[in-house]
Structure formats: structure tokens, C-alpha cells
Design a protein around this motif. Structure first.
Motif, PDB file in Angstrom:
ATOM      1  N   GLN A   1       3.521 -19.553 -21.304  1.00 24.62           N
ATOM      2  CA  GLN A   1       4.707 -18.985 -20.669  1.00 24.62           C
ATOM      3  C   GLN A   1       4.274 -18.141 -19.485  1.00 24.62           C
ATOM      4  OE1 GLN A   1       7.180 -16.658 -23.263  1.00 24.62           O
ATOM      5  NE2 GLN A   1       7.432 -18.289 -24.740  1.00 24.62           N
ATOM      6  N   ASP A   2       4.760 -18.467 -18.296  1.00 28.30           N
ATOM      7  CA  ASP A   2       4.469 -17.692 -17.086  1.00 28.30           C
ATOM      8  C   ASP A   2       2.969 -17.444 -16.920  1.00 28.30           C
ATOM      9  OD1 ASP A   2       7.223 -17.510 -16.518  1.00 28.30           O
ATOM     10  OD2 ASP A   2       7.408 -15.755 -17.824  1.00 28.30           O
ATOM     11  N   GLY A   3       2.169 -18.467 -17.208  1.00 27.37           N
ATOM     12  CA  GLY A   3       0.729 -18.369 -17.022  1.00 27.37           C
ATOM     13  C   GLY A   3      -0.024 -17.670 -18.145  1.00 27.37           C
ATOM     14  N   VAL A   4       0.666 -17.239 -19.194  1.00 26.23           N
ATOM     15  CA  VAL A   4       0.027 -16.577 -20.324  1.00 26.23           C
ATOM     16  C   VAL A   4       0.041 -17.534 -21.521  1.00 26.23           C
ATOM     17  CG1 VAL A   4       0.095 -14.613 -21.916  1.00 26.23           C
ATOM     18  CG2 VAL A   4       0.742 -14.293 -19.513  1.00 26.23           C
ATOM     19  N   LEU A   5      -1.128 -17.713 -22.122  1.00 27.86           N
ATOM     20  CA  LEU A   5      -1.262 -18.585 -23.283  1.00 27.86           C
ATOM     21  C   LEU A   5      -1.067 -17.768 -24.559  1.00 27.86           C
ATOM     22  CD1 LEU A   5      -2.040 -21.353 -24.534  1.00 27.86           C
ATOM     23  CD2 LEU A   5      -4.423 -20.537 -24.506  1.00 27.86           C
ATOM     24  N   TYR A   6      -0.136 -18.192 -25.413  1.00 27.88           N
ATOM     25  CA  TYR A   6       0.125 -17.560 -26.704  1.00 27.88           C
ATOM     26  C   TYR A   6      -0.362 -18.527 -27.787  1.00 27.88           C
ATOM     27  CZ  TYR A   6       3.181 -14.510 -24.034  1.00 27.88           C
ATOM     28  OH  TYR A   6       3.668 -13.611 -23.117  1.00 27.88           O
TER      29      TYR A   6
ATOM     30  N   LEU B   1      -6.690 -26.207 -19.860  1.00 31.00           N
ATOM     31  CA  LEU B   1      -6.738 -25.288 -20.991  1.00 31.00           C
ATOM     32  C   LEU B   1      -6.354 -26.091 -22.224  1.00 31.00           C
ATOM     33  CD1 LEU B   1      -7.190 -22.300 -21.647  1.00 31.00           C
ATOM     34  CD2 LEU B   1      -4.800 -21.906 -21.142  1.00 31.00           C
ATOM     35  N   LYS B   2      -7.267 -26.161 -23.189  1.00 28.26           N
ATOM     36  CA  LYS B   2      -7.053 -26.995 -24.367  1.00 28.26           C
ATOM     37  C   LYS B   2      -7.096 -26.125 -25.623  1.00 28.26           C
ATOM     38  CE  LYS B   2     -10.349 -29.763 -25.748  1.00 28.26           C
ATOM     39  NZ  LYS B   2     -11.282 -30.891 -25.940  1.00 28.26           N
ATOM     40  N   VAL B   3      -6.112 -26.312 -26.490  1.00 32.66           N
ATOM     41  CA  VAL B   3      -6.089 -25.648 -27.782  1.00 32.66           C
ATOM     42  C   VAL B   3      -6.113 -26.745 -28.842  1.00 32.66           C
ATOM     43  CG1 VAL B   3      -4.865 -24.077 -29.332  1.00 32.66           C
ATOM     44  CG2 VAL B   3      -4.706 -23.751 -26.846  1.00 32.66           C
ATOM     45  N   THR B   4      -7.131 -26.680 -29.693  1.00 29.46           N
ATOM     46  CA  THR B   4      -7.243 -27.642 -30.781  1.00 29.46           C
ATOM     47  C   THR B   4      -7.133 -26.890 -32.098  1.00 29.46           C
ATOM     48  OG1 THR B   4      -8.757 -28.976 -29.437  1.00 29.46           O
ATOM     49  CG2 THR B   4      -8.654 -29.474 -31.800  1.00 29.46           C
ATOM     50  N   PHE B   5      -6.225 -27.322 -32.932  1.00 33.55           N
ATOM     51  CA  PHE B   5      -6.087 -26.751 -34.260  1.00 33.55           C
ATOM     52  C   PHE B   5      -6.916 -27.626 -35.192  1.00 33.55           C
ATOM     53  CE2 PHE B   5      -2.342 -25.539 -31.879  1.00 33.55           C
ATOM     54  CZ  PHE B   5      -2.396 -24.166 -32.032  1.00 33.55           C
ATOM     55  N   ARG B   6      -7.846 -26.994 -35.920  1.00 31.98           N
ATOM     56  CA  ARG B   6      -8.799 -27.726 -36.744  1.00 31.98           C
ATOM     57  C   ARG B   6      -8.689 -27.327 -38.213  1.00 31.98           C
ATOM     58  NH1 ARG B   6     -12.409 -30.505 -33.885  1.00 31.98           N
ATOM     59  NH2 ARG B   6     -12.754 -29.979 -31.695  1.00 31.98           N
ATOM     60  N   SER B   7      -9.098 -28.227 -39.068  1.00 30.08           N
ATOM     61  CA  SER B   7      -9.175 -27.953 -40.502  1.00 30.08           C
ATOM     62  C   SER B   7     -10.351 -27.024 -40.769  1.00 30.08           C
ATOM     63  CB  SER B   7      -9.383 -29.259 -41.269  1.00 30.08           C
ATOM     64  OG  SER B   7      -9.831 -28.984 -42.585  1.00 30.08           O
ATOM     65  N   PRO B   8     -10.142 -25.917 -41.482  1.00 31.59           N
ATOM     66  CA  PRO B   8     -11.258 -25.027 -41.798  1.00 31.59           C
ATOM     67  C   PRO B   8     -12.310 -25.694 -42.681  1.00 31.59           C
ATOM     68  CG  PRO B   8      -9.164 -24.018 -42.401  1.00 31.59           C
ATOM     69  CD  PRO B   8      -8.874 -25.416 -41.978  1.00 31.59           C
ATOM     70  N   ASP B   9     -11.899 -26.640 -43.500  1.00 35.06           N
ATOM     71  CA  ASP B   9     -12.823 -27.295 -44.418  1.00 35.06           C
ATOM     72  C   ASP B   9     -13.713 -28.325 -43.739  1.00 35.06           C
ATOM     73  OD1 ASP B   9     -11.848 -25.851 -46.641  1.00 35.06           O
ATOM     74  OD2 ASP B   9     -10.227 -27.296 -46.913  1.00 35.06           O
ATOM     75  N   THR B  10     -13.128 -29.134 -42.851  1.00 32.69           N
ATOM     76  CA  THR B  10     -13.873 -30.250 -42.270  1.00 32.69           C
ATOM     77  C   THR B  10     -14.176 -30.097 -40.786  1.00 32.69           C
ATOM     78  OG1 THR B  10     -11.879 -31.478 -41.673  1.00 32.69           O
ATOM     79  CG2 THR B  10     -12.760 -31.818 -43.911  1.00 32.69           C
ATOM     80  N   GLY B  11     -13.409 -29.262 -40.094  1.00 34.24           N
ATOM     81  CA  GLY B  11     -13.551 -29.144 -38.647  1.00 34.24           C
ATOM     82  C   GLY B  11     -12.823 -30.229 -37.879  1.00 34.24           C
ATOM     83  N   GLU B  12     -12.204 -31.158 -38.585  1.00 32.48           N
ATOM     84  CA  GLU B  12     -11.474 -32.239 -37.923  1.00 32.48           C
ATOM     85  C   GLU B  12     -10.217 -31.709 -37.247  1.00 32.48           C
ATOM     86  OE1 GLU B  12     -10.742 -35.725 -40.307  1.00 32.48           O
ATOM     87  OE2 GLU B  12     -12.644 -35.436 -41.366  1.00 32.48           O
TER      88      GLU B  12
END
Length: 167
Positions: free
Chosen positions: A115-120, A146-157
Motif C-alpha cells: 500500500q502506497d509503497g509500504v509492504l505489510y 519484491l517477493k514474499v514467499t510463505f513457506r511450511s515451517p516443517d519442510t520449507g516448501e
């Protein structure tokens, strides 16, 4: 730049250890609260962390402002900013410190928004996800985009990726 962000781990050392051992090339680690660990816990050393509503007597700060590379990062847990209703209070807090990135937890729901150049970014919960979602942590990377990847804590996938083009 590579940031690792987790939240709402609620005493679960196993996933924090797995994430830290897997993400060895990170520039910084952040925990958005509700770790339910002691301030001096070995696993938290070298990690920015804030006080969550379940961190009884932990004496973590309520907010953290950190700089990584050219980015200024504001981190809060979110319970004092009404994040379950709106990002408006976080927007005002980000403006006060001139943050480029805002990290928060509390809702146990992962998501990213520009939003307006700010990543939340809310990394979700490493242990107790809500809304039918899986447990997650977030990896924020800045190169051409700018890339945000949500990963599994168990596998890293990767569970989900969000890419924002920036100017």
C-alpha cells in the motif's frame, strides 16, 4: 536482501530451529511475537522479536524498528494495532517511523499487501494457523522485484508466493 519472518510459534522450539537451520543465507530474522519463550532463550539470539499478547512477563519490546540494507522495517505483534479489523493503525505507525516494510502477527493468518509503497506482511503462525490455512513463515526477498514467499515451517516448501513490482 532476504528477511525471514515468523510469528505466533507459541513455545514450539522445533519449528523455530528448523527455520533457522534451513534459512542460513538470511540477512535478518524477525519474530512478530507470541513466542512464549524467555528473553534469553538461545534460539532467539540474533533475532529481532517483539512482545505478543501471550508473552507473559517476557519483557520483549512492544515494537522494533530495524534497518536492513536500504529498508526500514517496523515490527509489532498487532494486538495493540487492531490488525484483525484493519491495517489503518499500522499505516499510521509506519508513517511515523518512515518504514518501508511493516511486519505483524496476532491473527495467525498469512498475507502480504503493498500500500502506497509500504509492504505489510503477516507471516501467519508457525504452529496454530487459523482460517483453514496451513502453518507458515514468510521469506521476503528484494531483487528486481519484491517477493514474499510463505513457506511450511516443517519442510520449507512454498505454500504461496506474492510478487510486487517496485519502481
Amino acid at each position: 536482501m532476504k528477511l525471514i519472518v515468523m510469528s505466533d510459534s507459541h513455545s514450539d522450539l522445533k519449528t523455530i530451529k528448523a527455520i533457522r537451520s534451513r534459512e542460513t543465507d538470511a540477512d535478518a530474522f524477525f519474530h512478530c511475537g507470541d513466542s512464549e519463550l524467555a528473553v534469553n532463550a538461545d534460539i532467539l539470539q540474533g533475532m529481532e522479536i517483539v512482545q505478543g499478547n501471550c508473552d507473559w512477563n517476557a519483557a520483549f519490546p512492544e515494537s522494533v524498528v530495524a534497518e536492513v540494507g536500504t529498508k526500514k522495517i517496523l515490527m509489532v505483534h498487532g494486538h495493540q494495532h487492531g490488525v484483525k479489523q484493519s491495517l489503518m493503525q499500522l499505516k499510521y505507525a509506519a508513517e511515523q517511523v518512515n518504514a518501508n516494510i511493516v511486519l505483524f502477527g496476532h491473527s495467525h493468518l498469512y498475507g502480504a499487501e503493498l500500500q502506497d509503497g509500504v509492504l505489510y506482511v503477516n507471516p501467519g503462525s508457525t504452529l496454530l494457523p487459523r482460517g483453514g490455512r496451513v502453518a507458515t513463515y514468510a521469506v521476503i526477498e528484494q531483487e528486481d522485484s519484491l517477493k514474499v514467499t510463505f513457506r511450511s515451517p516443517d519442510t520449507g516448501e512454498a505454500v504461496e508466493k506474492v510478487i510486487f513490482t517496485t519502481n
